[in-house]
Scaffold this motif. Structure first.
Motif, PDB file in Angstrom:
ATOM      1  N   ASP A  58       0.853  -1.196   0.000  1.00  0.00           N
ATOM      2  CA  ASP A  58       0.000   0.000   0.000  1.00  0.00           C
ATOM      3  C   ASP A  58       0.888   1.245   0.000  1.00  0.00           C
ATOM      4  N   PHE A  59       2.177   1.037   0.281  1.00  0.00           N
ATOM      5  CA  PHE A  59       3.112   2.151   0.416  1.00  0.00           C
ATOM      6  C   PHE A  59       4.121   2.144  -0.725  1.00  0.00           C
ATOM      7  N   ASP A  60       4.864   3.256  -0.845  1.00  0.00           N
ATOM      8  CA  ASP A  60       5.964   3.298  -1.804  1.00  0.00           C
ATOM      9  C   ASP A  60       7.041   2.289  -1.385  1.00  0.00           C
ATOM     10  N   CYS A  61       7.917   1.925  -2.320  1.00  0.00           N
ATOM     11  CA  CYS A  61       9.023   1.001  -2.020  1.00  0.00           C
ATOM     12  C   CYS A  61       9.808   1.527  -0.813  1.00  0.00           C
ATOM     13  N   VAL A  62       9.815   0.747   0.281  1.00  0.00           N
ATOM     14  CA  VAL A  62      10.463   1.252   1.492  1.00  0.00           C
ATOM     15  C   VAL A  62      11.975   1.023   1.507  1.00  0.00           C
ATOM     16  N   ASN A  63      12.502   0.471   0.416  1.00  0.00           N
ATOM     17  CA  ASN A  63      13.965   0.435   0.294  1.00  0.00           C
ATOM     18  C   ASN A  63      14.496   1.825  -0.014  1.00  0.00           C
ATOM     19  N   GLU A  64      13.614   2.743  -0.403  1.00  0.00           N
ATOM     20  CA  GLU A  64      14.070   4.085  -0.761  1.00  0.00           C
ATOM     21  C   GLU A  64      13.127   5.155  -0.219  1.00  0.00           C
ATOM     22  N   SER A  65      12.031   4.748   0.400  1.00  0.00           N
ATOM     23  CA  SER A  65      11.003   5.741   0.721  1.00  0.00           C
ATOM     24  C   SER A  65      10.508   5.590   2.157  1.00  0.00           C
ATOM     25  N   VAL A  69       0.805   6.849   1.850  1.00  0.00           N
ATOM     26  CA  VAL A  69      -0.023   6.266   0.801  1.00  0.00           C
ATOM     27  C   VAL A  69       0.796   6.222  -0.489  1.00  0.00           C
ATOM     28  N   THR A  70       0.658   5.150  -1.233  1.00  0.00           N
ATOM     29  CA  THR A  70       1.418   5.003  -2.477  1.00  0.00           C
ATOM     30  C   THR A  70       1.232   6.216  -3.373  1.00  0.00           C
ATOM     31  N   SER A  71       2.335   6.651  -3.953  1.00  0.00           N
ATOM     32  CA  SER A  71       2.293   7.795  -4.861  1.00  0.00           C
ATOM     33  C   SER A  71       1.407   7.480  -6.062  1.00  0.00           C
ATOM     34  N   LYS A  72       0.755   8.509  -6.566  1.00  0.00           N
ATOM     35  CA  LYS A  72      -0.098   8.315  -7.751  1.00  0.00           C
ATOM     36  C   LYS A  72       0.807   8.000  -8.955  1.00  0.00           C
ATOM     37  N   VAL A  73       0.483   6.901  -9.609  1.00  0.00           N
ATOM     38  CA  VAL A  73       1.330   6.490 -10.740  1.00  0.00           C
ATOM     39  C   VAL A  73       1.034   7.355 -11.962  1.00  0.00           C
ATOM     40  N   LEU A  74       2.100   7.808 -12.617  1.00  0.00           N
ATOM     41  CA  LEU A  74       1.976   8.650 -13.811  1.00  0.00           C
ATOM     42  C   LEU A  74       2.385   7.857 -15.048  1.00  0.00           C
ATOM     43  N   THR A  75       1.846   8.227 -16.202  1.00  0.00           N
ATOM     44  CA  THR A  75       2.356   7.675 -17.461  1.00  0.00           C
ATOM     45  C   THR A  75       3.644   8.443 -17.789  1.00  0.00           C
ATOM     46  N   PRO A  76       4.482   7.899 -18.689  1.00  0.00           N
ATOM     47  CA  PRO A  76       5.697   8.639 -19.048  1.00  0.00           C
ATOM     48  C   PRO A  76       5.381  10.050 -19.551  1.00  0.00           C
ATOM     49  N   GLN A  77       4.327  10.187 -20.346  1.00  0.00           N
ATOM     50  CA  GLN A  77       3.981  11.499 -20.880  1.00  0.00           C
ATOM     51  C   GLN A  77       3.549  12.453 -19.748  1.00  0.00           C
ATOM     52  N   GLU A  78       2.776  11.926 -18.808  1.00  0.00           N
ATOM     53  CA  GLU A  78       2.370  12.753 -17.653  1.00  0.00           C
ATOM     54  C   GLU A  78       3.589  13.140 -16.817  1.00  0.00           C
ATOM     55  N   ALA A  79       4.536  12.206 -16.724  1.00  0.00           N
ATOM     56  CA  ALA A  79       5.745  12.493 -15.945  1.00  0.00           C
ATOM     57  C   ALA A  79       6.552  13.611 -16.598  1.00  0.00           C
ATOM     58  N   LEU A  80       6.603  13.596 -17.926  1.00  0.00           N
ATOM     59  CA  LEU A  80       7.321  14.657 -18.641  1.00  0.00           C
ATOM     60  C   LEU A  80       6.634  16.003 -18.391  1.00  0.00           C
ATOM     61  N   GLU A  81       5.320  15.976 -18.491  1.00  0.00           N
ATOM     62  CA  GLU A  81       4.553  17.214 -18.292  1.00  0.00           C
ATOM     63  C   GLU A  81       4.761  17.743 -16.865  1.00  0.00           C
ATOM     64  N   LYS A  82       4.754  16.826 -15.900  1.00  0.00           N
ATOM     65  CA  LYS A  82       4.966  17.246 -14.499  1.00  0.00           C
ATOM     66  C   LYS A  82       6.357  17.883 -14.353  1.00  0.00           C
ATOM     67  N   THR A  83       7.350  17.263 -14.992  1.00  0.00           N
ATOM     68  CA  THR A  83       8.714  17.805 -14.910  1.00  0.00           C
ATOM     69  C   THR A  83       8.754  19.222 -15.482  1.00  0.00           C
ATOM     70  N   PRO A 237      17.043   3.216   8.570  1.00  0.00           N
ATOM     71  CA  PRO A 237      16.419   2.424   9.639  1.00  0.00           C
ATOM     72  C   PRO A 237      15.251   1.599   9.105  1.00  0.00           C
ATOM     73  N   LEU A 238      15.063   0.412   9.670  1.00  0.00           N
ATOM     74  CA  LEU A 238      13.906  -0.408   9.306  1.00  0.00           C
ATOM     75  C   LEU A 238      12.609   0.351   9.595  1.00  0.00           C
ATOM     76  N   ILE A 239      11.673   0.227   8.674  1.00  0.00           N
ATOM     77  CA  ILE A 239      10.311   0.678   8.946  1.00  0.00           C
ATOM     78  C   ILE A 239       9.543  -0.612   9.237  1.00  0.00           C
ATOM     79  N   ASN A 240       9.148  -0.798  10.507  1.00  0.00           N
ATOM     80  CA  ASN A 240       8.647  -2.128  10.873  1.00  0.00           C
ATOM     81  C   ASN A 240       7.178  -2.321  10.518  1.00  0.00           C
ATOM     82  N   GLN A 241       6.989  -2.980   9.424  1.00  0.00           N
ATOM     83  CA  GLN A 241       5.644  -3.294   8.954  1.00  0.00           C
ATOM     84  C   GLN A 241       5.689  -4.654   8.265  1.00  0.00           C
ATOM     85  N   GLY A 242       4.550  -5.125   7.820  1.00  0.00           N
ATOM     86  CA  GLY A 242       4.481  -6.423   7.157  1.00  0.00           C
ATOM     87  C   GLY A 242       4.937  -7.536   8.084  1.00  0.00           C
ATOM     88  N   ALA A 243       5.697  -8.505   7.530  1.00  0.00           N
ATOM     89  CA  ALA A 243       6.154  -9.646   8.340  1.00  0.00           C
ATOM     90  C   ALA A 243       7.147  -9.220   9.419  1.00  0.00           C
TER      91      ALA A 243
END
Ligand code: CLF
Ligand code: SF4
Length: 321
Positions: A58-65, A69-83, A237-243
């Motif tokens: 339900d969350f963003d990848c916690v190896n980096e985040s 709440v999970t970030s809204k997924v963009l299409t490549p074109q939407e990502a370009l426009e956002k940039t 630091p570990l974010i303690n969730q899941g297993a």
């Protein structure tokens, strides 16, 4: 290169002029750059090919985040426009990163997005963060699109320990569990990091500190990645969730002790903000987390703008009450 790292001249890999500039303007790779330069994350990569035991999707990848709440997924074109939009307001952004919400290498949209960004903004640094499972086979694509700074999350190099951290991997259409999956992932991570360094990519390793699981092992990771030519290590630091919901995250002192033990081998990043897969702005000021009203307040130019922004905030408060 950052002047505040004493081992830098002795052990760190040497880079050519263009890359040195990119490092000096990268808010994650150079501590001093964090106050001057920003990054924009483009959340174009929802799928993941492994299951870490501390990950709840339900969350963003916690190896980096950080969790949220999970970030809204963009299409490549939407990502370009956002940039385009964001760079108008925040020209100090020098880095475009793809860090999820899943694993960037498990999503073809990652490469489509980088192609679009490179074409329109050739001076921006392209950055990516991955669990490394597909790194050896995707390195050619990574180089083709022009990624110059790459993060690989390595939480263990001993497959026995890795098997406690990752439940399973999905590799070339097959599910591998336990030690079998761990062996494949560790092998691919180390081979991939070596090949990326040899190809001139500036590599950072993220390691999640999980008390009782990999805390005593992290210094071995540091030694190994020093051999491979990794530029910098970020112990999170570990974010303690899941297993792993019942494992206590490390204290600040425990994390500091591990960082100190690793520092003789590889430069330590200590200013990570565990930002979201859609973060943008300075590391310390993620604009994606700000309300529309707050953004307006920050962009105000005149006294009239201040009044207008205050009215909006007041109005908003009334509606909530
Ligand atoms: Fe993003 Fe990561 Fe590139 Fe930075 S974040 S992909 S290296 S541009 Fe930076 Fe954020 Fe920490 Fe990552 S503060 S979570 S280390
Ligand atoms: Fe979750 Fe990231 Fe691990 Fe994938 S790599 S399972 S998204 S923490």
């Amino acid at each position: 290169m950052p002047e505040d790292n004493p081992i830098n001249d002795i052990d760190s890999p040497k880079f050519e002029e263009g890359l040195l500039r990119k490092i000096a303007e990268h808010p994650c790779y150079d501590r001093k750059a964090q106050h001057k330069y920003g990054r924009i994350h483009l959340a174009v990569a929802p799928s993941c090919n492994i299951q870490c035991n501390f990950c709840v999707r339900d969350f963003d990848c916690v190896n980096e985040s950080r969790p949220g709440v999970t970030s809204k997924v963009l299409t490549p074109q939407e990502a370009l426009e956002k940039t385009r939009q964001v760079l108008i307001d925040y020209p100090f952004i020098k880095v475009v990163g793809i860090a999820g919400p899943g694993d960037p290498l498990a999503n073809k949209e990652t490469f489509e997005t980088f192609e679009l960004i490179k074409k329109e903004f050739p001076d921006l640094t392209l950055c990516m963060s991955t669990n490394g499972l597909l790194l050896p086979e995707k390195l050619e694509d990574i180089l083709r699109v022009g990624v110059s700074t790459l993060t690989v999350t390595i939480n263990a190099i001993d497959p026995e320990i890795q098997a406690k951290i990752v439940d399973h991997i999905v590799y070339h259409g097959k599910v591998y569990r336990g030690i079998e999956g761990a062996k494949i992932q560790v092998k691919n991570q180390l081979e991939g990091v070596k090949a990326a360094v040899d190809a001139g990519v500036v590599v950072k390793v993220n390691t999640v500190l999980i008390p009782g699981i990999n805390d005593k092992h992290i210094v071995e990771i540091a030694r190994k990645i020093n051999e491979l030519g990794v530029y910098i290590m970020n112990i999170m630091p570990l974010i303690n969730q899941g297993a792993f919901a019942n494992i206590e995250p490390p204290t600040t002192e425990e994390r500091r002790a591990v960082q100190q033990a690793c520092e003789p081998y590889v430069m330590q990043m200590r200013h990570c903000r565990q930002c979201r897969a859609d973060a943008y702005g300075l590391l310390a000021q993620d604009m994606s987390q700000m309300s529309e009203e707050r953004r307006k307040l920050i962009k105000i130019q005149t006294k009239e703008d201040i009044e207008k922004a205050r009215e909006i905030l007041k109005e908003n408060g009334k509606q909530k009450a």
